[in-house]
Design an enzyme around this catalytic site. Structure first.
Site, PDB file in Angstrom:
ATOM      1  N   CYS A  65       0.798  -1.241   0.000  1.00 39.59           N
ATOM      2  CA  CYS A  65       0.000   0.000   0.000  1.00 39.59           C
ATOM      3  C   CYS A  65       0.825   1.285   0.000  1.00 39.59           C
ATOM      4  CB  CYS A  65      -1.029   0.004   1.129  1.00 39.59           C
ATOM      5  SG  CYS A  65      -0.325  -0.133   2.773  1.00 39.59           S
ATOM      6  N   LYS A  83      -6.147  -9.041  11.229  1.00 37.52           N
ATOM      7  CA  LYS A  83      -6.049  -7.618  10.948  1.00 37.52           C
ATOM      8  C   LYS A  83      -7.433  -7.095  10.591  1.00 37.52           C
ATOM      9  CE  LYS A  83      -3.598  -4.214   8.232  1.00 37.52           C
ATOM     10  NZ  LYS A  83      -2.479  -3.919   7.337  1.00 37.52           N
ATOM     11  N   SER A  89      -1.597   3.363  15.304  1.00 36.22           N
ATOM     12  CA  SER A  89      -1.420   4.817  15.238  1.00 36.22           C
ATOM     13  C   SER A  89      -2.552   5.605  15.904  1.00 36.22           C
ATOM     14  CB  SER A  89      -1.277   5.240  13.780  1.00 36.22           C
ATOM     15  OG  SER A  89      -2.400   4.817  13.023  1.00 36.22           O
ATOM     16  N   LYS A  92      -4.288  -6.960  15.396  1.00 38.19           N
ATOM     17  CA  LYS A  92      -4.175  -5.534  15.099  1.00 38.19           C
ATOM     18  C   LYS A  92      -5.538  -4.969  14.728  1.00 38.19           C
ATOM     19  CE  LYS A  92      -2.187  -2.655  11.578  1.00 38.19           C
ATOM     20  NZ  LYS A  92      -1.691  -2.652  10.258  1.00 38.19           N
ATOM     21  N   ARG A 123     -10.638  -0.982   2.626  1.00 38.76           N
ATOM     22  CA  ARG A 123      -9.939  -2.266   2.652  1.00 38.76           C
ATOM     23  C   ARG A 123     -10.832  -3.411   3.154  1.00 38.76           C
ATOM     24  NH1 ARG A 123      -5.238   0.175   1.521  1.00 38.76           N
ATOM     25  NH2 ARG A 123      -4.029   1.400   3.015  1.00 38.76           N
ATOM     26  N   CYS A 145      -3.397  -2.720  -0.883  1.00 42.78           N
ATOM     27  CA  CYS A 145      -2.339  -3.601  -0.382  1.00 42.78           C
ATOM     28  C   CYS A 145      -1.993  -4.723  -1.352  1.00 42.78           C
ATOM     29  CB  CYS A 145      -2.763  -4.192   0.961  1.00 42.78           C
ATOM     30  SG  CYS A 145      -3.162  -2.920   2.180  1.00 42.78           S
ATOM     31  N   GLU A 167      -8.749 -17.165  10.934  1.00 40.96           N
ATOM     32  CA  GLU A 167      -7.625 -16.512  10.234  1.00 40.96           C
ATOM     33  C   GLU A 167      -6.287 -16.910  10.873  1.00 40.96           C
ATOM     34  OE1 GLU A 167      -6.890 -14.500   7.800  1.00 40.96           O
ATOM     35  OE2 GLU A 167      -8.710 -13.498   7.119  1.00 40.96           O
TER      36      GLU A 167
HETATM   37  C1  PBG Z   1      -0.038  -1.613   5.867  1.00 39.06           C
HETATM   38  C2  PBG Z   1      -0.167  -1.359   7.300  1.00 39.06           C
HETATM   39  C3  PBG Z   1      -1.090  -0.534   7.970  1.00 39.06           C
HETATM   40  C4  PBG Z   1      -0.664  -0.489   9.305  1.00 39.06           C
HETATM   41  C5  PBG Z   1       0.451  -1.321   9.423  1.00 39.06           C
HETATM   42  N1  PBG Z   1       0.724  -1.870   8.178  1.00 39.06           N
HETATM   43  C6  PBG Z   1      -2.187   0.331   7.483  1.00 39.06           C
HETATM   44  C7  PBG Z   1      -3.363  -0.180   6.812  1.00 39.06           C
HETATM   45  O1  PBG Z   1      -3.714  -1.343   6.803  1.00 39.06           O
HETATM   46  O2  PBG Z   1      -3.982   0.700   6.202  1.00 39.06           O
HETATM   47  C8  PBG Z   1      -1.314   0.336  10.371  1.00 39.06           C
HETATM   48  C9  PBG Z   1      -0.513   0.598  11.572  1.00 39.06           C
HETATM   49  C10 PBG Z   1      -0.987   1.705  12.429  1.00 39.06           C
HETATM   50  O3  PBG Z   1      -2.102   2.225  12.295  1.00 39.06           O
HETATM   51  O4  PBG Z   1      -0.206   2.093  13.306  1.00 39.06           O
HETATM   52  N2  PBG Z   1      -0.790  -2.553   5.310  1.00 39.06           N
END
Ligand code: PBG
Length: 324
Positions: free
Chosen positions: A120, A193, A272, A246, A215, A128, A231
């Site tokens: 991505c 995820k 984040s 995550k 996504r 992605c 998963e």
């Molecule tokens: C990439 C990825 C993402 C994150 C880690 N690897 C973003 C997404 O899926 O859009 C997010 C990490 C975070 O928010 O700190 N695929």
């Protein structure tokens, strides 16, 4: 019936220490780093105070600080100058991530360098995987992701961490790594995820927001617990060495359930948006940052995570030193 005196074990620091069940330690932590091509100065991410995009020429100054703090692993995200339909730069020998890995490993061979394996940040459309008309196509993406993983291993990555959420990514990446002679490189799978709004600030940092749509056809519905466990199970069967959940905070139940299902190390990504919320509230003076960070990360560990990827890693190490 007499009532129970739980307070008996809380009477002093010494007693509380004696019965403490969960500990955070520096070796639990993985620190994320963003490396951007074609900038001269480090740039703070507006939505993530204290987090920067680094140019290659300033990266080692940051890494030195990380190593001196005692942090033992980092996860790398790259922002290339050129993006295209297939994310060519993600597997280029001279790609930003490959160069960053070589630079870090040469200077600090003992630091574990984890490479995030996704497209991505590298695709012009910000998805992605590869597109077929306007759909993210699973099987053609797999071959491409395997190339990315092998190129990261060739550059010297210690661990491959695929975050792309395609079906079968662990299987094809394991095969490709083995064929290229990297049988000993572990796969840290972003196994569970969720399609989460907590990734917002990361998409500023990684410049990786999807150009259209979202996504949800590849990342999971936050409502689903059993699907999450399926998963994780399939990634384990396909050869994952670590399983990741995550985001972390809205999904502590999933971490706990996974703890009951797997004997693999569990990694939680304190993402984040989770970072940004604590930073914003503490900047307003509404919460005490240090104690909220300690409580938050402790909660993630208590839920069953062995390792935590967190933008608070450097802060946490400092807090732990103050507590000694
Ligand atoms: C990439 C990825 C993402 C994150 C880690 N690897 C973003 C997404 O899926 O859009 C997010 C990490 C975070 O928010 O700190 N695929």
């Amino acid at each position: 019936m007499i009532f129970k005196r739980h307070r008996r074990l809380r009477g002093s620091d010494a007693l509380r220490d004696l019965v403490r069940e969960t500990y955070l330690q520096t070796s639990d932590l993985i620190y994320p780093l963003f490396i951007k091509e074609d900038i001269e100065e480090k740039q703070e991410v507006t939505s993530m105070p204290g987090v920067y995009q680094f140019p290659l020429n300033l990266l080692l100054i940051e890494v030195e600080e990380i190593v001196n703090l005692g942090i033992k692993s980092v996860i790398l995200f790259g922002i290339p100058k050129e993006k295209d339909e297939i994310g060519s730069q993600a597997s280029d020998v001279q790609g930003i991530v490959q160069r960053a890995i070589r630079l870090i490993k040469e200077a600090y061979p003992q630091l574990l360098v984890i490479a995030d394996t996704c497209l991505c940040e590298f695709t012009s459309h910000g998805h992605c995987g590869l597109l077929k008309s306007d759909q993210v196509d699973n099987d053609s993406s797999l071959a491409r992701l395997a190339e990315v993983a092998v190129s990261q291993a060739r550059a010297g990555a210690d661990i491959i961490a695929p975050s792309n959420a395609m079906d079968g990514f662990v299987y094809v990446i394991r095969q490709a790594l083995d064929e290229a002679g990297f049988q000993n490189i572990p796969i840290m799978s972003y196994a569970i995820k969720f399609a989460s709004s907590f990734y917002g600030p990361f998409r500023d940092a990684g410049e990786s927001a999807p150009a259209f749509g979202n996504r949800k056809t590849y990342q999971m519905d936050p409502a689903n617990r059993l699907e999450a466990l399926r998963e994780a199970r399939s990634d384990e069967e396909e050869g994952a060495d670590f399983l990741m959940v995550k985001p972390a905070l809205a999904f502590l139940d999933i971490i706990r359930d996974l703890r009951g299902q797997t004997q693999l190390p569990i990694v939680a990504y304190n993402v984040s948006g989770e970072y940004a919320m604590i930073k914003a509230a503490s900047q307003q003076g509404w919460i005490d940052e240090k104690s909220v960070v300690l409580e938050t990360l402790l909660g993630i560990k208590r839920a069953g995570a062995d390792l935590i990827i967190t933008y608070f890693a450097k802060d946490l190490v400092r807090y732990l030193k103050e507590e000694e």
